[in-house]
Design an enzyme around this catalytic site. Structure first.
Site, mmCIF file in Angstrom:
data_model
loop_
_atom_site.group_PDB
_atom_site.id
_atom_site.type_symbol
_atom_site.label_atom_id
_atom_site.label_comp_id
_atom_site.label_asym_id
_atom_site.label_seq_id
_atom_site.Cartn_x
_atom_site.Cartn_y
_atom_site.Cartn_z
ATOM 1 C CE LYS A 140 -4.225 -1.874 1.956
ATOM 2 N NZ LYS A 140 -5.141 -1.908 3.077
ATOM 3 C CE LYS A 186 -16.974 -0.560 3.755
ATOM 4 N NZ LYS A 186 -15.558 -0.568 4.144
ATOM 5 C CE LYS A 189 -11.490 -5.959 -0.919
ATOM 6 N NZ LYS A 189 -12.510 -5.549 0.010
HETATM 7 N N1 AQP Z 1 -15.774 -7.798 -2.207
HETATM 8 C C1 AQP Z 1 -15.743 -8.434 -1.055
HETATM 9 N N2 AQP Z 1 -15.930 -9.765 -1.004
HETATM 10 C C2 AQP Z 1 -15.903 -10.405 0.179
HETATM 11 N N3 AQP Z 1 -15.710 -9.809 1.361
HETATM 12 C C3 AQP Z 1 -15.529 -8.484 1.362
HETATM 13 N N4 AQP Z 1 -15.318 -7.597 2.362
HETATM 14 C C4 AQP Z 1 -15.185 -6.364 1.814
HETATM 15 N N5 AQP Z 1 -15.327 -6.417 0.491
HETATM 16 C C5 AQP Z 1 -15.533 -7.725 0.167
HETATM 17 C C6 AQP Z 1 -15.281 -7.944 3.767
HETATM 18 O O1 AQP Z 1 -16.157 -7.065 4.455
HETATM 19 C C7 AQP Z 1 -15.672 -6.912 5.801
HETATM 20 C C8 AQP Z 1 -15.679 -5.467 6.170
HETATM 21 O O2 AQP Z 1 -14.785 -4.810 5.316
HETATM 22 P P1 AQP Z 1 -14.095 -3.480 5.778
HETATM 23 O O3 AQP Z 1 -15.078 -2.412 5.769
HETATM 24 O O4 AQP Z 1 -13.431 -3.660 7.074
HETATM 25 O O5 AQP Z 1 -12.939 -3.216 4.759
HETATM 26 P P2 AQP Z 1 -12.614 -3.658 3.326
HETATM 27 O O6 AQP Z 1 -12.286 -5.090 3.228
HETATM 28 O O7 AQP Z 1 -11.555 -2.734 2.872
HETATM 29 O O8 AQP Z 1 -13.997 -3.386 2.584
HETATM 30 P P3 AQP Z 1 -14.296 -2.614 1.263
HETATM 31 O O9 AQP Z 1 -15.751 -2.677 1.041
HETATM 32 O O10 AQP Z 1 -13.391 -3.097 0.204
HETATM 33 O O11 AQP Z 1 -13.999 -1.115 1.615
HETATM 34 P P4 AQP Z 1 -12.805 -0.102 1.467
HETATM 35 O O12 AQP Z 1 -13.289 0.821 0.449
HETATM 36 O O13 AQP Z 1 -12.699 0.518 2.803
HETATM 37 O O14 AQP Z 1 -11.571 -0.838 1.040
HETATM 38 C C9 AQP Z 1 -14.299 -7.549 5.851
HETATM 39 O O15 AQP Z 1 -14.435 -8.806 6.503
HETATM 40 C C10 AQP Z 1 -13.920 -7.713 4.406
HETATM 41 O O16 AQP Z 1 -13.046 -8.833 4.192
#
Ligand code: AQP
Length: 345
Positions: free
Chosen positions: A126, A213, A210
């Site tokens: 990162k 959000k 992936k």
């Molecule tokens: N696409 C995905 N498929 C499966 N699991 C996912 N998670 C996120 N995206 C996917 C899981 O959701 C939980 C909460 O995620 P988080 O908010 O802690 O952070 P993240 O993984 O970084 O989620 P995002 O949606 O991808 O957001 P940002 O934009 O913040 O990077 C975790 O258990 C994660 O594995």
């Protein structure tokens, strides 16, 4: 004569005793968050003690809008409740409402080497090529270790819903517990930490990445609050692959395999089993659309009701913080004591 390995002084208990799920308020929640992290947590809340944290301190490791942060925190909490998290059976709290987290984080940081943190694969990936790297990006795995130890510092097995890319961070919690015991004479239990990786949901417009959000181009992201028209449009335009029929093979047919993966999460069957029911992508897309809408509609109704009573939501979060503190405070006190800090009073 074969020599057997010495017994592990900290064997990992086999049954998970706690599940710790952190969801970062970095944007409106999407289907991957719901299917891989939130739904499994809700489904298991009778089997394991469930701690759900709105991980707002972790959200600060990326650029954020201070004007939107508090509302995003309420959004995440309300989605968790609308998805079925029961605050009477489980603990739902906002990370920053618990000063135990930053306090434990700082103390654990003072037992973590710079090189040890900088060697973490995620940090190297990162931070690569960036002119300016926030210190929090280096130290957030230590905050994760604090999150884990605060709820499992008695040596319980704790499950954390993260992918294998976080294995190193989970192991850090165990390493730091051992180090505190050895170096400072703490008496922390070394928790078993087990990732549980649910399905990995990919972006509908670009199945090589992936679903995320905070993706700046959200055409392939199904948000949990998307109205039915948006679900129809996004699934209808989802990238599929050349190839006859409907087959599950994430390597050669990532687009259609992702649609099957989402559908099987919604139906609780295997993707290959789901694939046999379809001979055309258009049928698959229309069934998937209806299945997504069927899951989201009741959640959205519950969400609107929860958001219509902000005072009640704040009351639930205050209660959750009290219950979280009852678990976290004794571990923090044990860590402070190990460091030799003067207790207050
Ligand atoms: N696409 C995905 N498929 C499966 N699991 C996912 N998670 C996120 N995206 C996917 C899981 O959701 C939980 C909460 O995620 P988080 O908010 O802690 O952070 P993240 O993984 O970084 O989620 P995002 O949606 O991808 O957001 P940002 O934009 O913040 O990077 C975790 O258990 C994660 O594995």
């Amino acid at each position: 004569m074969s020599r057997s390995a010495p017994p592990d002084p900290h064997p990992v208990p086999s049954r998970p005793a706690r599940r710790l799920t952190g969801v970062q308020p970095t944007g409106p929640l999407q289907l991957g968050n719901l299917l891989a992290a939130i739904k499994p947590m809700v489904d298991s809340q009778d089997d394991v003690t469930t701690v759900a944290l709105v991980a707002d301190l972790h959200a600060l490791t990326v650029e954020h809008d201070p004007g939107a942060q508090a509302d995003l925190t309420l959004h995440v909490a309300a989605v968790l409740l609308a998805a079925g998290l029961d605050p009477a059976r489980s603990i739902l709290a906002v990370q920053s409402h618990l000063p135990e987290h930053p306090s434990a984080h700082y103390l654990l940081e003072s037992a973590t080497g710079y090189g040890e943190a900088a060697r973490m694969i995620q940090f190297r990936e990162k931070s690569a090529g960036r002119d300016s790297v926030p210190l929090a990006l280096l130290s957030y795995p230590v905050l994760m270790a604090a999150d884990i130890l605060l709820y499992a510092g008695d040596g319980q097995l704790v499950e954390v819903p993260v992918g294998e890319d976080q294995d190193q961070h989970l192991e850090l919690a165990r390493t730091l517990a051992r180090r505190l015991n050895r170096r400072y004479g703490a008496t922390l239990g070394v928790p078993g930490v087990r990732p549980f990786a649910g399905a990995r949901i990919m972006d509908l417009a670009d199945p090589s990445r992936k679903m995320d959000k905070s993706n700046p181009s959200p055409a392939g992201v199904l948000f949990v609050l998307d109205p039915p028209e948006a679900v129809r449009r996004k699934v209808g335009r989802a990238v599929t692959d050349a190839g006859a029929g409907v087959g599950y093979d994430p390597l050669t047919r990532p687009g259609v395999s992702n649609l099957l993966e989402i559908l099987r999460c919604l139906l609780g069957r295997s993707p290959a089993e789901v694939a046999t029911a379809y001979s055309s992508n258009s049928r698959l897309k229309s069934d998937l659309t209806e299945a997504v809408i069927a899951v989201l509609q009741p959640l959205q109704e519950a969400y609107r009701e929860i958001r219509s009573d902000p005072a009640e939501l704040r009351r639930v979060l205050a209660g959750g913080a009290d219950r979280a503190r009852a678990l976290a405070a004794p571990t923090l006190a044990a860590i402070q004591d190990a460091f030799g800090l003067l207790p207050p009073g």
